[in-house]
Structures are given as structure tokens and as C-alpha cells.
Design an enzyme around this catalytic site. Structure first.
Site, PDB file in Angstrom:
ATOM      1  CD  GLU A   1      -1.186   1.182  -0.760  1.00 24.88           C
ATOM      2  OE1 GLU A   1      -0.333   0.489  -0.187  1.00 24.88           O
ATOM      3  OE2 GLU A   1      -1.855   2.062  -0.179  1.00 24.88           O
TER       4      GLU A   1
ATOM      5  CD  GLU B   1      -5.801   1.254   1.037  1.00 24.28           C
ATOM      6  OE1 GLU B   1      -4.971   1.513   1.924  1.00 24.28           O
ATOM      7  OE2 GLU B   1      -5.701   0.295   0.259  1.00 24.28           O
TER       8      GLU B   1
HETATM    9  O1  AHR Z   1      -5.331  -0.322   4.926  1.00 24.59           O
HETATM   10  C1  AHR Z   1      -4.144  -0.977   5.291  1.00 24.59           C
HETATM   11  C2  AHR Z   1      -3.148  -1.102   4.149  1.00 24.59           C
HETATM   12  O2  AHR Z   1      -2.702   0.182   3.810  1.00 24.59           O
HETATM   13  C3  AHR Z   1      -3.682  -1.647   2.838  1.00 24.59           C
HETATM   14  O3  AHR Z   1      -3.648  -3.034   2.778  1.00 24.59           O
HETATM   15  C4  AHR Z   1      -2.739  -1.067   1.839  1.00 24.59           C
HETATM   16  O4  AHR Z   1      -3.338  -0.909   0.582  1.00 24.59           O
HETATM   17  C5  AHR Z   1      -2.282   0.227   2.461  1.00 24.59           C
HETATM   18  O5  AHR Z   1      -0.910   0.382   2.410  1.00 24.59           O
END
Ligand code: AHR
Length: 508
Positions: free
Chosen positions: A172, A291
Site C-alpha cells: 500500500e 487483501e
Molecule cells: O489488513 C489490515 C491492514 O489493512 C493492512 O496492514 C494494510 O495493508 C491494510 O490497510
């Protein structure tokens, strides 16, 4: 509600990539410490990992696990987590305001993954660190004995290389919250440099460049284009991240979250195509949805702000494995997770890997109590059923369903579905969701020419109370139940209650 017609075409879209059933273990909250790892727990193995959790991970059917972050990776020194445990440093983790003991590091994680037969997917730190440290980590993880860092791994007790195939180039990097966040141009150049150097060590690595942290980022779209303009031919994947939640009492929009996931994937795929065409490249970059999940971020952000306000008076304590984002999932959340899996499968021609975030305790399908039980959250079930039953190839699947009104996405089809075909088993699997908050959905699935005549298994995920949850005292309150379904004249028929998700396997 009128009948929905699902048409299954005997036309493969793509293989059901096993990496679509990935998960994510971050050094965050109680995912590692008190989650997968708890040396004092009665079920702990010789390395301190809970075997009751391992049993649930196996049952969940996870294939790949991304590690060690997440935001955590952007401040992580991988060297802290290798070698004799008593010499490993305690550090402040600035991402999650926690103490990191480094009791668990790469070698322990890789052993844990090996025992479970899951593929580790590693992220390198491109926040506080860069190219040199990424190359060092690659040598330590994958090098054959005979050079300094590979020999260090051997000396630390792992003679064989971990042979990690998939590597995330940071995490990110567009997010202002990310330690060492960059502009798209800065990150694109860095990702290209790191990727091309890593490939000198091993040209067969599969490398993932960071896409946007979400489709809501102000730079979404531009970020993807600019990063790919710099790094297109050096990487194999571009990442996508998305978290969904119910806003207020708007259950209808929440149930239709996959409409957003569909658009997100289509938009990023179009950007990949645009850059590829502009460069005249033969290379294909695929998508890694590394994610995704349901997460009440509104509550999380409100909590963060409250903590910052308190910290203005009294400094916040640095604690070990704090309880962070341990969302308790409802029946409705499980239905949404099931529908997101339908969207990921539908896009299997572009999305070749995906990781539900995260695995244990932190917005996770598995929850634990220290010294106590581990249990399945509601969201465990659609993942486990999909990972077990969606096999072979994804088939082109059409759905003619009535619309339901939603405040966020306008009219959305009440029923969504996707089918897979496992030629070896001679079985088709139909995954289907009813997103209506009020109406039953009668469904007819036209199985086309598939040589199937009977229902092999059929499972329904539904609770009359969409807010019902599981917990240590009621671990199976929300769990799959048999669904009444039948095949007649080439059509599979069943009726879904409102707010439900189902999977049906049909065979010869
Ligand atoms: O999954 C929780 C957080 O969400 C992770 O660390 C990050 O990559 C995202 O913003």
C-alpha cells in the site's frame, strides 16, 4: 420474487487458480502472537504454534499465505526475526503502535506454512528500506548454501531454501498512513528497480507491484497507470485491496458489495490493458487481490481518532499483541464474503491470486482465546466451502435475476452466481447468493450440456437473524445446513431464503 435463471455455459473462463484461496498473516494485533503462535497453549507444538489453529487452517482450505504485512512490513527488519530467539531484539512497531518481540520470523513462519502445505508469499519492506535489503532477504530465503546469507539460514537450522515464489514489492505504498509512502512515479521506479534486480537472482520469481490501497483513494486509476508505465515489464501482478462493511442500517447496499468488487477488478484490468497496449508489450500482468474482506473500518478509524485524542494528554502505551480489529462477524457478513468469492472466481481470467485478510483474530475467519479455544467465525464457512468445492475451471455463467434497489450501487441483481467444472471428478459446482433483504429467491440453473444428473452435495449459509454471530460459547450458531435442491431435465432447482449464500455440487 420471480425465478432467477442461471445459465451455465460449457465454456471455460480460466482455471480455478488455487492461489485464489489465499490468506494473510500480518504481525498485527493477535494474528501471530496469541493467534497462530502461543507457546504456552496446551495445543502448542515444538515451535510454539497452536495445533488447534492449524487444524482450522487446514479445514479452511487456505492455499497461500501472505506474510509479514501489511503496514507492518514497511518498518520491518527481516534480520530481527532470524537466528537464536534469545538474541532477537524487541522493537517498536510504528505501524500498529505495538511491541514486536521477533519470536516469530521468516524461518518459523515458513516451517509453519510447510507443515500446513500452504505456499508462503512474502512482502519486502520498501518503506524504511529498499533494494539492498530486499536482495539480502531473497538470498537468505531462497539461496542455495554457499553464500553468506544462505549459509546464515543453514546455520539457523534451515538447510533447504524456502523457495518462495511470490513476492510483494512493498505494501500500500500510495497510502499516507504507510511508513515511507511514495508518489506513483517514485514507487513505480523503485518497484521496477527492485524487480529487475530480484530477477537477476532468479528470473522465475513472481513479483507483485502495489496497486491502490482501495478504489476510494483519490489517486486510484492514475496510480495504477503511472506505476505500470514504470514497471510493466518487470512485474507479474498488480495488487488490489478492498474492504467492505455495512454503513448504518443499509444492509441492502452492503449485500451488494460484490458489485463494487466487479467494477474495481474491471477497471484495474482495463488499466493493465491500456498500459500493455501503449507499450506494445507481449507480457501479461495479472491481478493479485491480496487483501479483501469485510471490515468495519468506520469503527476502526473512530477508535484510532479517540486513541490519538487520549494520547495528546497521556502518551499511548506500547503493548505486546494488543486486541486490534477483532471484528465479530455476523451471518450477513458471511453472505457478503461468499458473494465476494463469487466475484473473484468470475474474474479468474484476470485475478490469479487473492488473500483474504487476515487469518486469525485480526478481521479473521478464525478466532482464539489465550489459553482457550479456537473457533470458526461465520465467515469461515463460505471460504472453506468454496476452497473445497470450486475446482477445475470457471465456466461462463449468465444470471437473469430481478433487481433489488440499493442506495450505494443503484439497482443490483438480487441473485448472483458462478459455476465451476471439475472434469476429473465429472462434477460441476454452482455458487450462488441471494442479496435480497426480504424475499426468497427461487433459482433455476440451466446446466446446458454438462453430463450431470444428480445433486452430490448442497449447503446453505443463512440465519433468520442476519446479525447472528458465533463465539466460544456458541461456535456453531451460524454454520452451513443442507439445502434442498434437485436436478430434473437438465436444470438444477432450489430456493434461497433472503440474505443467504449456497453452494451446490452436481455430478453424473
Ligand atoms: O489488513 C489490515 C491492514 O489493512 C493492512 O496492514 C494494510 O495493508 C491494510 O490497510
Amino acid at each position: 420474487m420471480r425465478e432467477t435463471l442461471v445459465t451455465v455455459h460449457d465454456e471455460p473462463v480460466a482455471p480455478v487458480h488455487r492461489r485464489l484461496f489465499g490468506s494473510f498473516v500480518e504481525h498485527m494485533g493477535r494474528c501471530v502472537y496469541g493467534g497462530i503462535y502461543e507457546p504456552g497453549h496446551p495445543s502448542a507444538d515444538g515451535d510454539g504454534f497452536r495445533t488447534d489453529v492449524q487444524d482450522l487452517v487446514r479445514e479452511l482450505g487456505v492455499t497461500t499465505v501472505r506474510y509479514p504485512g501489511g503496514n507492518f512490513v514497511s518498518g520491518y527488519r527481516w534480520e530481527d526475526g532470524v537466528g537464536p530467539r534469545e538474541r532477537r531484539p524487541r522493537r517498536r512497531d510504528l505501524a500498529w503502535h505495538s511491541i514486536e518481540t521477533n519470536e516469530v520470523g521468516l524461518d518459523e513462519f515458513a516451517r509453519w506454512a510447510g507443515r500446513l502445505g500452504v505456499e508462503p508469499m512474502l512482502a519486502v519492506n520498501l518503506g524504511t528500506r529498499g533494494l539492498a535489503e530486499a536482495l539480502d532477504l531473497l538470498e537468505y530465503a531462497n539461496g542455495e548454501a554457499g553464500t553468506a546469507l544462505a549459509d546464515l539460514r543453514v546455520a539457523n537450522g534451515t538447510p533447504e531454501p524456502h523457495d518462495v515464489r511470490m513476492w510483494c514489492l512493498g505494501n500500500e505504498m500510495d497510502g499516507p498512513w504507510q511508513i515511507g509512502a511514495r508518489t506513483a512515479d517514485e514507487y513505480g521506479r523503485l518497484a521496477a528497480r527492485v524487480a529487475s534486480a530480484m530477477r537477476r537472482a532468479d528470473s522465475t520469481l513472481e513479483l507483485v507491484a502495489c496497486g491502490s490501497s482501495s478504489a476510494q483513494m483519490p489517486t486510484f486509476g492514475t496510480w495504477e497507470r503511472v506505476v505500470l508505465e514504470q514497471a510493466y515489464d518487470d512485474v507479474d501482478f498488480l495488487s488490489l485491496h478492498a474492504y467492505y462493511q455495512q454503513h448504518g442500517d443499509d444492509l441492502a447496499s452492503f449485500l451488494a458489495s460484490a458489485v463494487d468488487m466487479d467494477r474495481f477488478v474491471d477497471t484495474v484490468a482495463a488499466t493493465v490493458d491500456e498500459v500493455r497496449a501503449a507499450r506494445g508489450s507481449d507480457h501479461q500482468v495479472y491481478l493479485s487481490f491480496d487483501e479483501w474482506n469485510v471490515w468495519d473500518q468506520v469503527a476502526f478509524n473512530a477508535d484510532e481518532q479517540a486513541q490519538e485524542a487520549v494520547a495528546a494528554q497521556t502518551p499511548r502505551e506500547w503493548t505486546l499483541a494488543p486486541h486490534l480489529i477483532e471484528d465479530t462477524y455476523r451471518a450477513a457478513d458471511a453472505v457478503v464474503v461468499g458473494s465476494l468469492l463469487i466475484s473473484l472466481l468470475r474474474h479468474a481470467d484476470r485475478v490469479h491470486a487473492a488473500c483474504q485478510a487476515q487469518l486469525v483474530n485480526v478481521i479473521a475467519p478464525i478466532r482464539t482465546e489465550p489459553g482457550g479455544p479456537a473457533w470458526r467465525q461465520t465467515t469461515f464457512h463460505p471460504f472453506a466451502l468454496t476452497a473445497r468445492l470450486a475446482r477445475g475451471a470457471v465456466l461462463r455463467t449468465g444470471t437473469d435475476a430481478p433487481d433489488v434497489p440499493t442506495a450505494r450501487f443503484g439497482p443490483a441483481p438480487a441473485v448472483d452466481a458462478v459455476a465451476t467444472w471439475d472434469a476429473a471428478a465429472g462434477a460441476a459446482t454452482v455458487l450462488v447468493v441471494n442479496r435480497s433483504v426480504s424475499d426468497e429467491a427461487p433459482v433455476r440453473v440451466d446446466l446446458g450440456g454438462l453430463p450431470v444428473a444428480r445433486v452430490v452435495e448442497a449447503h446453505l449459509l443463512h440465519d433468520d437473524d442476519p446479525d447472528a454471530t458465533n463465539g466460544p460459547d456458541r461456535p456453531d450458531r451460524v454454520a452451513p445446513r443442507p439445502l434442498a435442491a434437485g436436478v430434473e431435465d437438465g436444470a438444477l432447482r432450489f430456493t434461497l431464503p433472503p440474505v443467504s449464500w449456497a453452494v451446490v455440487v452436481v455430478g453424473a
